[in-house]
Scaffold this motif. Structure first.
Motif, PDB file in Angstrom:
ATOM      1  N   GLU A  62       0.691  -1.016  -0.252  1.00 36.64           N
ATOM      2  CA  GLU A  62      -0.019  -0.214   0.133  1.00 36.64           C
ATOM      3  C   GLU A  62       0.313   1.354  -0.201  1.00 36.64           C
ATOM      4  OE1 GLU A  62      -2.933   0.489  -0.434  1.00 36.64           O
ATOM      5  OE2 GLU A  62      -3.728  -1.475  -0.297  1.00 36.64           O
ATOM      6  N   VAL A  63       1.798   1.190   0.633  1.00 38.52           N
ATOM      7  CA  VAL A  63       3.061   2.116   0.713  1.00 38.52           C
ATOM      8  C   VAL A  63       3.502   2.935   0.076  1.00 38.52           C
ATOM      9  CG1 VAL A  63       4.959   3.249   1.880  1.00 38.52           C
ATOM     10  CG2 VAL A  63       3.583   2.464   3.037  1.00 38.52           C
ATOM     11  N   ALA A  64       4.169   1.511  -1.260  1.00 40.22           N
ATOM     12  CA  ALA A  64       4.976   1.631  -2.403  1.00 40.22           C
ATOM     13  C   ALA A  64       3.720   2.000  -3.478  1.00 40.22           C
ATOM     14  CB  ALA A  64       5.851   0.178  -2.844  1.00 40.22           C
ATOM     15  N   GLY A  65       2.336   1.808  -3.565  1.00 36.83           N
ATOM     16  CA  GLY A  65       1.401   2.212  -4.041  1.00 36.83           C
ATOM     17  C   GLY A  65       1.234   3.226  -4.132  1.00 36.83           C
ATOM     18  N   GLY A  66       0.940   3.686  -2.959  1.00 40.07           N
ATOM     19  CA  GLY A  66       0.894   5.696  -2.938  1.00 40.07           C
ATOM     20  C   GLY A  66       1.799   6.201  -3.401  1.00 40.07           C
ATOM     21  N   ILE A  67       3.411   5.739  -2.587  1.00 40.24           N
ATOM     22  CA  ILE A  67       4.302   6.129  -3.354  1.00 40.24           C
ATOM     23  C   ILE A  67       4.432   6.248  -4.900  1.00 40.24           C
ATOM     24  CG2 ILE A  67       6.839   6.640  -4.136  1.00 40.24           C
ATOM     25  CD1 ILE A  67       6.690   5.417  -1.246  1.00 40.24           C
ATOM     26  N   VAL A  68       4.314   5.667  -5.797  1.00 37.44           N
ATOM     27  CA  VAL A  68       4.043   5.733  -7.404  1.00 37.44           C
ATOM     28  C   VAL A  68       3.026   6.688  -8.056  1.00 37.44           C
ATOM     29  CG1 VAL A  68       2.835   4.025  -9.112  1.00 37.44           C
ATOM     30  CG2 VAL A  68       4.530   3.106  -7.484  1.00 37.44           C
ATOM     31  N   GLU A  69       1.864   6.350  -7.012  1.00 35.77           N
ATOM     32  CA  GLU A  69       0.366   7.594  -6.838  1.00 35.77           C
ATOM     33  C   GLU A  69       0.888   9.049  -7.059  1.00 35.77           C
ATOM     34  OE1 GLU A  69      -3.400   8.160  -9.114  1.00 35.77           O
ATOM     35  OE2 GLU A  69      -2.821   6.549  -8.803  1.00 35.77           O
ATOM     36  N   GLN A  70       1.602   9.036  -5.947  1.00 27.91           N
ATOM     37  CA  GLN A  70       2.034  10.391  -6.250  1.00 27.91           C
ATOM     38  C   GLN A  70       3.300  10.948  -7.412  1.00 27.91           C
ATOM     39  OE1 GLN A  70       3.743  10.868  -1.781  1.00 27.91           O
ATOM     40  NE2 GLN A  70       1.895  10.255  -1.339  1.00 27.91           N
ATOM     41  N   ASP A  71       3.642   9.880  -7.823  1.00 25.26           N
ATOM     42  CA  ASP A  71       5.187   9.885  -8.456  1.00 25.26           C
ATOM     43  C   ASP A  71       4.487  10.486  -9.732  1.00 25.26           C
ATOM     44  OD1 ASP A  71       7.409  10.291  -6.629  1.00 25.26           O
ATOM     45  OD2 ASP A  71       7.767   8.094  -7.275  1.00 25.26           O
ATOM     46  N   ARG A  72       3.334   9.601 -10.132  1.00 29.64           N
ATOM     47  CA  ARG A  72       2.782   9.402 -11.151  1.00 29.64           C
ATOM     48  C   ARG A  72       1.567  10.941 -11.170  1.00 29.64           C
ATOM     49  NH1 ARG A  72      -0.561   5.119 -10.457  1.00 29.64           N
ATOM     50  NH2 ARG A  72       0.589   4.019 -12.048  1.00 29.64           N
ATOM     51  N   GLU A  73       1.060  11.541 -10.489  1.00 26.49           N
ATOM     52  CA  GLU A  73       0.471  12.179 -10.411  1.00 26.49           C
ATOM     53  C   GLU A  73       0.963  13.794 -10.327  1.00 26.49           C
ATOM     54  OE1 GLU A  73      -3.539  14.838  -9.868  1.00 26.49           O
ATOM     55  OE2 GLU A  73      -3.139  12.737 -10.406  1.00 26.49           O
ATOM     56  N   LYS A  74       2.392  13.417  -9.743  1.00 20.41           N
ATOM     57  CA  LYS A  74       3.529  14.811  -9.964  1.00 20.41           C
ATOM     58  C   LYS A  74       3.788  15.008 -11.892  1.00 20.41           C
ATOM     59  CE  LYS A  74       8.381  16.586  -8.593  1.00 20.41           C
ATOM     60  NZ  LYS A  74       8.991  16.186  -7.090  1.00 20.41           N
ATOM     61  N   MET A  75       3.857  13.921 -12.142  1.00 20.41           N
ATOM     62  CA  MET A  75       4.719  13.756 -13.777  1.00 20.41           C
ATOM     63  C   MET A  75       3.666  13.736 -14.636  1.00 20.41           C
ATOM     64  SD  MET A  75       6.706  12.632 -16.271  1.00 20.41           S
ATOM     65  CE  MET A  75       7.829  12.549 -15.150  1.00 20.41           C
ATOM     66  N   LYS A  76       2.007  13.822 -14.265  1.00 27.80           N
ATOM     67  CA  LYS A  76       1.238  14.224 -14.849  1.00 27.80           C
ATOM     68  C   LYS A  76       1.083  16.004 -14.874  1.00 27.80           C
ATOM     69  CE  LYS A  76      -4.261  13.575 -15.212  1.00 27.80           C
ATOM     70  NZ  LYS A  76      -5.571  13.484 -14.302  1.00 27.80           N
ATOM     71  N   LYS A  77       1.011  16.904 -13.621  1.00 27.03           N
ATOM     72  CA  LYS A  77       0.987  18.160 -13.574  1.00 27.03           C
ATOM     73  C   LYS A  77       2.252  18.806 -13.852  1.00 27.03           C
ATOM     74  CE  LYS A  77      -1.438  18.133  -9.106  1.00 27.03           C
ATOM     75  NZ  LYS A  77      -0.584  18.514  -7.245  1.00 27.03           N
ATOM     76  N   GLN A  78       3.576  18.027 -13.795  1.00 26.47           N
ATOM     77  CA  GLN A  78       4.520  18.888 -15.257  1.00 26.47           C
ATOM     78  C   GLN A  78       3.725  18.602 -16.825  1.00 26.47           C
ATOM     79  OE1 GLN A  78       5.940  20.034 -13.151  1.00 26.47           O
ATOM     80  NE2 GLN A  78       8.131  19.761 -13.602  1.00 26.47           N
ATOM     81  N   ILE A  79       3.791  17.498 -16.801  1.00 30.71           N
ATOM     82  CA  ILE A  79       2.986  17.054 -18.298  1.00 30.71           C
ATOM     83  C   ILE A  79       2.266  17.874 -18.210  1.00 30.71           C
ATOM     84  CG2 ILE A  79       1.889  16.007 -20.118  1.00 30.71           C
ATOM     85  CD1 ILE A  79       3.367  13.556 -18.530  1.00 30.71           C
ATOM     86  N   THR A  80       1.298  18.261 -18.062  1.00 28.34           N
ATOM     87  CA  THR A  80       0.498  19.523 -18.291  1.00 28.34           C
ATOM     88  C   THR A  80       0.923  20.887 -18.507  1.00 28.34           C
ATOM     89  OG1 THR A  80      -1.467  18.419 -17.091  1.00 28.34           O
ATOM     90  CG2 THR A  80      -1.900  20.696 -16.870  1.00 28.34           C
ATOM     91  N   ARG A  81       2.009  21.715 -17.222  1.00 28.99           N
ATOM     92  CA  ARG A  81       2.401  22.573 -16.882  1.00 28.99           C
ATOM     93  C   ARG A  81       2.991  22.785 -18.064  1.00 28.99           C
ATOM     94  NH1 ARG A  81       5.003  22.048 -12.595  1.00 28.99           N
ATOM     95  NH2 ARG A  81       3.420  23.334 -11.647  1.00 28.99           N
TER      96      ARG A  81
END
Length: 632
Positions: A62-81
């Motif tokens: 669960e912890v690893a999944g949460g970290i992956v999800e945070q990284d994915r969200e961060k990457m999505k924001k960078q792509i949008t930016r």
């Protein structure tokens, strides 16, 4: 002293309606404890070890999944930016076509038989409709995001250029001896073109300012789209003169085909604005608002805020979230009611966030308008951009005054004579280079400033510490620093040099050297248009940048009107009194000689020098930015 401030995102995450707090460690994967119950160890000795590993493995998964999800969200924001940044640049590459007005402005005079005053009337109308609605566009960008202004601008572009194309094709208007559409139709068309120009430009620049204005390279992030806006006139004028031209009888290139040129621009910009509706996005705007309110509270600026008192008394200090612990789909009526309650609370939270954003932006507008140095900055901007706009709009007729009457109609095909398209390109190139250069160099050399330096109130912590006996002054950064105001003044002086060269009359009969004027004015004009919005974002922040910059950006409309009318009046006066005035066949007087432009450009140079003095006063004066500790 208790604080009365609206909840930030962090404070909301720490409180529920019943006052219970949810800590980060209150986590039980699947609702089961990590530590196995040892009461049954005697019955299942072989399986105990594997079950403990299963529970622990579930937790770490669960912890690893949460970290992956945070990284994915961060990457999505960078792509949008960065996608938004790229499309903002593309939008600006198309939006500035009005700067190529000199390419077809003389054809309005020769083909439609407009007078010089009528030709200038079209450009002045476009300038007024370009700059006057800018605060409205900025308001829309700040409140509803940049996508909507981009779409509306694309529609206005399509309608405006389509109407202008058919008005031009119809021929001279009845008042000028023809059977074409009335003059006012062209005026209406350019009202739409001017409004859409500012809307597409501001939606692009606001996107870049809010996405990158808090970073290290805010100057270049703003300078690139602004530079591309100036560059658009160059490539569009080249398309008109090199591709969409009217062939001469011998097959060579003639004047631009205005009808096809307008149709091309209308379709292109409609497409760009529509795509911008989907791609122009501001990332993490909620964090900008929360951080700004936190900083305003720390600066002692919110002590008497009625909005904050209402927030505190209403009890809207946060909204709890209750997750379905087992992940089941077969929920009871009570659980469904709980989900409905949570949905209502989520809706209420969104409304509260919007109210908080509106309150902050309104407060920022009030502080911006009450700052006297803003008016000095805007006045200088008016005194510099007005002459620049008038020069660009009348470049074609200015060139025509440099040559003897026999060859006084500048076209690309005339031997030994420079063309309006060439100098539109020179202005665009030098303007673009100056914008990129000033944006890049000032990022490296300008003093490092705090994002919230303009919110240092009299009761702020920074001011309190600075006022203590024996308080040490801030340590120097140790690097060579040059204020952006120095660059602003320097490039304005370069602009005035070009105006003096033209006003002196030394280029009369030497049109091949006219590039000295177009290059210097283009460089100064571009640098001022790049540095002024950067200064606005640095001095007054980016949260309300669209509205703040929109207010300042209205003044070129007045400047363009004043100097356009001044140039037209001097031109017409000189044409009427000159013994070398030409009768164009339709009682249209064309002017030749230094008297047609010299008085106007002497006055323009003085106007630019006065602007430099105003900026120096706003920077170093008794209540200037330096005295208030604002680094720019």
């Amino acid at each position: 002293m208790p604080s009365s401030r609206p909840p930030s995102s962090s404070s909301r995450a720490r409180a529920n309606d019943d006052g219970a707090s949810i800590g980060k460690l209150d986590y039980k994967p699947g609702g089961r404890p990590l530590v196995h119950d040892h009461s049954n160890d005697h019955s299942e000795p072989a399986s105990r070890h594997s079950e403990e590993h299963s529970y622990a493995g579930s937790f770490f998964e669960e912890v690893a999944g949460g970290i992956v999800e945070q990284d994915r969200e961060k990457m999505k924001k960078q792509i949008t930016r960065y996608t938004s940044f790229a499309w903002a640049v593309i939008n600006c590459l198309g939006a500035g076509g009005i700067t190529a007005y000199s390419l077809y402005g003389p054809l309005f005079q020769r083909r439609l038989h407009y007078t010089q005053l009528q030709v200038n009337g079209v450009s002045i109308t476009a300038e007024l409709s370009l700059y006057l609605p800018v605060p409205i566009w900025g308001f829309l960008c700040d409140r509803f995001g940049p996508g909507i202004p981009s779409l509306v601008s694309g529609v206005f572009f399509g309608l405006g250029y389509l109407l202008a194309a058919f008005a031009y094709k119809s021929g001279p208007p009845p008042e000028r001896g023809g059977e074409g559409w009335p003059y006012w139709v062209m005026i209406v068309a350019f009202i739409g073109i001017g409004m859409s120009t500012s809307g597409m430009y501001l939606s692009s620049v606001t996107t870049c300012a809010k996405n990158f204005g808090r970073g290290k390279y805010k100057g270049i992030a703003l300078a690139l789209p602004i530079a591309c806006f100036g560059l658009s006139g160059m490539w569009q004028s080249q398309i008109g003169s090199q591709v969409l031209y009217e062939p001469k009888p011998d097959g060579s290139k003639g004047d631009v085909d205005v009808y096809r040129y307008f149709l091309f621009l209308g379709i292109l910009l409609l497409v760009l604005g529509t795509i911008g509706f989907f791609l122009l996005r501001v990332v993490n705007e909620e964090e900008l608002i929360d951080e700004a309110i936190d900083e305003m509270e720390q600066s002692g600026l919110l002590e008497d805020s009625q909005f904050l008192e209402r927030m505190t008394s209403s009890g809207n200090i946060g909204y709890g979230t209750i997750n379905n612990p087992d992940g089941r789909d077969d929920m009871s009526d009570g659980e469904l009611d709980e989900l409905r309650r949570r949905a209502e609370e989520k809706k209420a939270r969104r409304l509260e966030e919007q109210r908080k954003k509106n309150w902050l932006l309104n407060e920022e507008i009030r502080r911006f308008l009450s700052d006297g140095t803003m008016w000095w900055l805007a006045a200088g901007f008016f005194l510099v951009t007005g002459p620049g706009e008038a020069f660009i709009n009348n470049l074609g007729t200015i060139i025509g005054t440099l040559y003897p009457p026999a060859t006084s109609s500048p076209t690309d095909g005339d031997m030994g004579q420079t063309s309006a398209a060439t100098h539109v390109s020179i202005v665009a190139v030098t303007s673009t280079l100056a914008r990129i250069l000033t944006g890049t160099i000032t990022d490296l050399l300008a003093p490092t400033s705090s994002p919230h330096q303009h919110r240092r109130g009299p009761n702020s912590l920074a001011n309190s510490l600075a006022s203590l006996p024996g308080a040490a002054p801030p340590e120097p950064s140790g690097r060579f620093e040059v204020s952006r105001i120095v660059f602003l003044i320097a490039f304005s002086i370069i602009m005035s040099i070009g105006q003096i060269i033209l006003a002196s009359g030394v280029l009369q009969g030497h049109g091949d050297l006219f590039w000295l004027v177009s290059a210097s004015i283009g460089a100064g004009y571009g640098a001022v248009f790049s540095l002024t919005p950067i200064c606005v974002s640095v001095i007054w922040g980016v949260e309300n940048f669209g509205t703040n910059w929109g207010i300042v950006a209205t003044v070129p409309a007045i400047g363009a009107t004043v100097w356009g009318l001044a140039y037209s009046a001097v031109y017409q006066w000189a044409a009427e009194r000159s013994t070398e005035a030409l009768d164009g066949g339709q009682q249209d007087l064309l002017c030749y000689g230094a008297l047609c432009y010299a008085p106007t450009f002497w006055a323009m140079a003085v106007s630019v020098w006065l602007a430099c003095g105003l900026w120096l006063w706003a920077w170093r004066g008794p209540n200037g930015w330096c005295r208030r500790g604002i680094l720019v």
